[in-house]
Write a protein that holds these residues in place. Structure first.
Motif, mmCIF file in Angstrom:
data_model
loop_
_atom_site.group_PDB
_atom_site.id
_atom_site.type_symbol
_atom_site.label_atom_id
_atom_site.label_comp_id
_atom_site.label_asym_id
_atom_site.label_seq_id
_atom_site.Cartn_x
_atom_site.Cartn_y
_atom_site.Cartn_z
ATOM 1 N N SER A 1 0.834 -1.195 0.000
ATOM 2 C CA SER A 1 0.000 0.000 0.000
ATOM 3 C C SER A 1 0.874 1.251 0.000
ATOM 4 N N ILE A 2 0.283 2.342 -0.489
ATOM 5 C CA ILE A 2 0.976 3.628 -0.474
ATOM 6 C C ILE A 2 1.295 4.032 0.964
ATOM 7 N N LYS A 3 0.364 3.752 1.867
ATOM 8 C CA LYS A 3 0.544 4.119 3.268
ATOM 9 C C LYS A 3 1.804 3.496 3.842
ATOM 10 N N GLU A 4 2.088 2.257 3.479
ATOM 11 C CA GLU A 4 3.290 1.588 3.998
ATOM 12 C C GLU A 4 4.555 2.263 3.477
ATOM 13 N N ILE A 5 4.556 2.668 2.217
ATOM 14 C CA ILE A 5 5.726 3.357 1.664
ATOM 15 C C ILE A 5 5.942 4.691 2.367
ATOM 16 N N VAL A 6 4.868 5.432 2.585
ATOM 17 C CA VAL A 6 4.963 6.725 3.267
ATOM 18 C C VAL A 6 5.503 6.542 4.682
ATOM 19 N N GLU A 7 5.020 5.518 5.386
ATOM 20 C CA GLU A 7 5.480 5.272 6.759
ATOM 21 C C GLU A 7 6.956 4.885 6.784
ATOM 22 N N ILE A 8 7.411 4.128 5.798
ATOM 23 C CA ILE A 8 8.820 3.729 5.760
ATOM 24 C C ILE A 8 9.715 4.951 5.544
ATOM 25 N N MET A 9 9.284 5.863 4.667
ATOM 26 C CA MET A 9 10.097 7.068 4.419
ATOM 27 C C MET A 9 10.100 8.002 5.616
ATOM 28 N N GLY A 10 8.954 8.112 6.315
ATOM 29 C CA GLY A 10 8.886 9.018 7.462
ATOM 30 C C GLY A 10 9.204 10.443 7.047
ATOM 31 N N ASP A 11 10.196 11.053 7.722
ATOM 32 C CA ASP A 11 10.626 12.411 7.361
ATOM 33 C C ASP A 11 12.075 12.414 6.864
ATOM 34 N N LYS A 12 12.490 11.290 6.308
ATOM 35 C CA LYS A 12 13.882 11.125 5.867
ATOM 36 C C LYS A 12 14.065 11.730 4.473
ATOM 37 N N ILE A 13 14.523 12.948 4.448
ATOM 38 C CA ILE A 13 14.809 13.644 3.197
ATOM 39 C C ILE A 13 16.274 13.439 2.844
ATOM 40 N N GLY A 14 16.538 13.061 1.584
ATOM 41 C CA GLY A 14 17.926 12.879 1.149
ATOM 42 C C GLY A 14 18.498 11.513 1.463
ATOM 43 N N ASN A 15 17.728 10.650 2.101
ATOM 44 C CA ASN A 15 18.197 9.293 2.398
ATOM 45 C C ASN A 15 17.862 8.354 1.241
ATOM 46 N N PRO A 16 18.801 7.525 0.804
ATOM 47 C CA PRO A 16 18.513 6.583 -0.288
ATOM 48 C C PRO A 16 17.672 5.404 0.196
ATOM 49 N N PHE A 17 16.717 4.990 -0.630
ATOM 50 C CA PHE A 17 15.884 3.832 -0.349
ATOM 51 C C PHE A 17 15.948 2.870 -1.524
ATOM 52 N N LYS A 18 16.093 1.581 -1.217
ATOM 53 C CA LYS A 18 16.057 0.541 -2.241
ATOM 54 C C LYS A 18 14.604 0.162 -2.516
ATOM 55 N N ALA A 19 14.256 0.105 -3.792
ATOM 56 C CA ALA A 19 12.899 -0.275 -4.190
ATOM 57 C C ALA A 19 12.988 -1.435 -5.184
ATOM 58 N N VAL A 20 12.298 -2.528 -4.868
ATOM 59 C CA VAL A 20 12.222 -3.679 -5.776
ATOM 60 C C VAL A 20 10.921 -3.562 -6.554
ATOM 61 N N VAL A 21 11.023 -3.539 -7.886
ATOM 62 C CA VAL A 21 9.838 -3.404 -8.727
ATOM 63 C C VAL A 21 9.724 -4.602 -9.658
ATOM 64 N N LYS A 22 8.467 -4.962 -9.948
ATOM 65 C CA LYS A 22 8.161 -5.994 -10.939
ATOM 66 C C LYS A 22 7.650 -5.306 -12.199
ATOM 67 N N ARG A 23 8.177 -5.757 -13.356
ATOM 68 C CA ARG A 23 7.762 -5.203 -14.624
ATOM 69 C C ARG A 23 7.100 -6.276 -15.486
ATOM 70 N N LYS A 24 6.625 -5.894 -16.652
ATOM 71 C CA LYS A 24 5.928 -6.853 -17.505
ATOM 72 C C LYS A 24 6.814 -8.052 -17.799
ATOM 73 N N ASN A 25 6.149 -9.172 -17.975
ATOM 74 C CA ASN A 25 6.817 -10.469 -18.181
ATOM 75 C C ASN A 25 7.667 -10.859 -16.982
ATOM 76 N N ASN A 26 7.290 -10.337 -15.774
ATOM 77 C CA ASN A 26 7.904 -10.724 -14.500
ATOM 78 C C ASN A 26 9.387 -10.382 -14.399
ATOM 79 N N VAL A 27 9.791 -9.328 -15.069
ATOM 80 C CA VAL A 27 11.159 -8.841 -14.925
ATOM 81 C C VAL A 27 11.268 -8.090 -13.598
ATOM 82 N N THR A 28 12.308 -8.394 -12.814
ATOM 83 C CA THR A 28 12.511 -7.754 -11.511
ATOM 84 C C THR A 28 13.689 -6.798 -11.574
#
Length: 432
Positions: free
Chosen positions: A391-418
């Motif tokens: 959910s969007i809410k979970e992403i917002v909670e993970i970021m908190g107020d951390k400006i300038g901090n790098p976050f790793k994001a795992v995304v799935k794309r078409k044909n199940n490319v990660t």
């Protein structure tokens, strides 16, 4: 009658008939001696004990097109009366499968005849009426009305922002004084301390030589659809007004309401609110503030919305820590996914990734942190900051107020490319 008595000439049979006839509405007892002199006693509970919590409902006839409003235009219709009859509380000594003395007392979480009144009594002294000057360039053209809640003995008042920004501006503090009137009739001059326009939350301050009455902030995370709540405030300048209803939805999203800007969630209730209720507390039956009433829908009955108190508490912490609310910005439009939405998307496009949950990215803003990180429209975020997300809410909670901090994001794309992307959030423009 004589026919009835002839058929029940046997007194024992008559007693049994009377007992059966009255079993549903009272208690029957009888005594019998050897000479058949029999007496019957019937005890029927009073109507007052059966009808608990008489409740009034008001049908609001609105002659305007459906739209969200902060200053409402309403007409009132008739007020039919109906009764709510909750199950009576069980005897504290009743037990199941054990002796009376060995069983703990059982409690009933029923809505009693005094539940609403008791909750209102706890909060009412802390509910205030606000009279706010309206104008421009220092010229006052009139005053608007609103409500607020004292949350600290030092005079800290919680209210909404939309009644203040017209004369205050989004960032500078107001030189105008807001008239604050307590339930007991005392009046104070209030000043704006903090405003968060995005969440529609504001903090005022008044000064008093003696401690002021306060309301307790509760939690909105445990609220369920169907829970009873109270809307308290000063609609149409009518101070000390209490209405009640139920929670209709606990996570109504701003996108569902057609509200642009940042993602927000609201408590939806059917409590009656009108102009002047804005900024007043939404209260649970324990007498705790669980939200701030901010808006309703014109042309509809019982569609009212409040900012959840858990979100408000976080905003207050931001005020204390930074003097403002710090919000990270990625530059993504996002949509929560569930199995039904995923199935529908796969029917339209067979190459859609095989995911059970996640956050779909329909759009990436050019030049944004997400764009620079390599996000593409159609990506499904399944992990963020090392944690699975749905959910969007979970992403917002993970970021908190951390400006300038790098976050790793795992995304799935078409044909199940990660793909694993690194995104560095920026602060939201306060004037957006």
């Amino acid at each position: 009658m004589m026919y009835f008595l002839r058929n029940f000439s046997n007194k024992t049979r008559l007693i049994r008939a009377v007992a059966l006839a009255t079993a549903g509405s009272g208690v029957v007892g009888f005594t019998s001696s050897s000479d058949y002199n029999t007496s019957v006693s019937v005890s029927i509970p009073s109507l007052r004990d059966s009808l608990q919590l008489p409740w009034r409902t008001m049908k609001e006839n609105i002659l305007h097109s459906a739209a969200f409003t902060y200053a409402n235009h309403s007409l009132y219709g008739a007020s039919p009366l109906f009764f709510s009859r909750p199950d009576p509380a069980p005897d504290a000594n009743i037990s199941s499968g054990a002796d009376i003395g060995d069983s703990p007392k059982r409690s009933c979480n029923c809505l009693g005849r005094d539940s609403i009144a008791n909750a209102a009594t706890k909060v009412a002294p802390a509910v205030v009426h606000l009279s706010v000057p309206q104008g421009f360039h220092g010229i006052t053209l009139g005053r608007s009305v609103g409500s607020g809640t004292i949350i600290n003995e030092d005079g800290t008042i919680l209210t909404c922002a939309h009644g203040l920004v017209n004369f205050q501006g989004l960032r500078s503090s107001s030189k105008e004084k807001i008239e604050v009137t307590l339930q007991d009739g005392r009046s104070f001059e209030g000043t704006v301390v903090n405003v968060d326009v995005h969440a529609d939350v504001a903090i005022l301050k008044i000064k008093s030589k003696i401690p002021l009455p306060t309301a307790k902030l509760g939690s909105s995370s445990n609220i369920r659809p169907g829970d009873w709540v109270l809307a308290m405030g000063c609609p149409l300048t009518l101070q000390n007004t209490v209405t009640a209803g139920i929670v209709s939805c606990v996570d109504r999203k701003s996108s569902e309401l057609g509200l642009g800007g940042m993602h927000r969630e609201y408590l939806q209730t059917d409590c009656a609110i009108n102009e002047g209720n804005s900024g007043g507390p939404l209260v649970n039956v324990d007498g705790e503030v669980v939200g701030i009433n901010i808006m309703k829908v014109l042309g509809a009955d019982g569609l009212n919305f409040a900012v959840p108190i858990d979100s408000v508490s976080k905003i207050i912490e931001h005020f204390k820590k930074n003097g403002r609310v710090v919000r990270p910005w990625l530059g993504l439009k996002m949509l929560d996914l569930n199995s039904i939405i995923v199935e529908n998307l796969k029917e339209r496009n067979a190459s859609f990734p095989d995911v059970g949950r996640g956050v779909l990215v329909p759009m990436v803003f050019p030049g944004s942190p997400a764009d620079r990180a390599g996000f593409l429209p159609g990506d499904v975020v399944v992990e963020f900051g090392g944690r699975p997300v749905g959910s969007i809410k979970e992403i917002v909670e993970i970021m908190g107020d951390k400006i300038g901090n790098p976050f790793k994001a795992v995304v799935k794309r078409k044909n199940n490319v990660t793909e694993t992307l690194t995104v560095i959030p920026e602060e939201v423009n306060p004037d957006m």
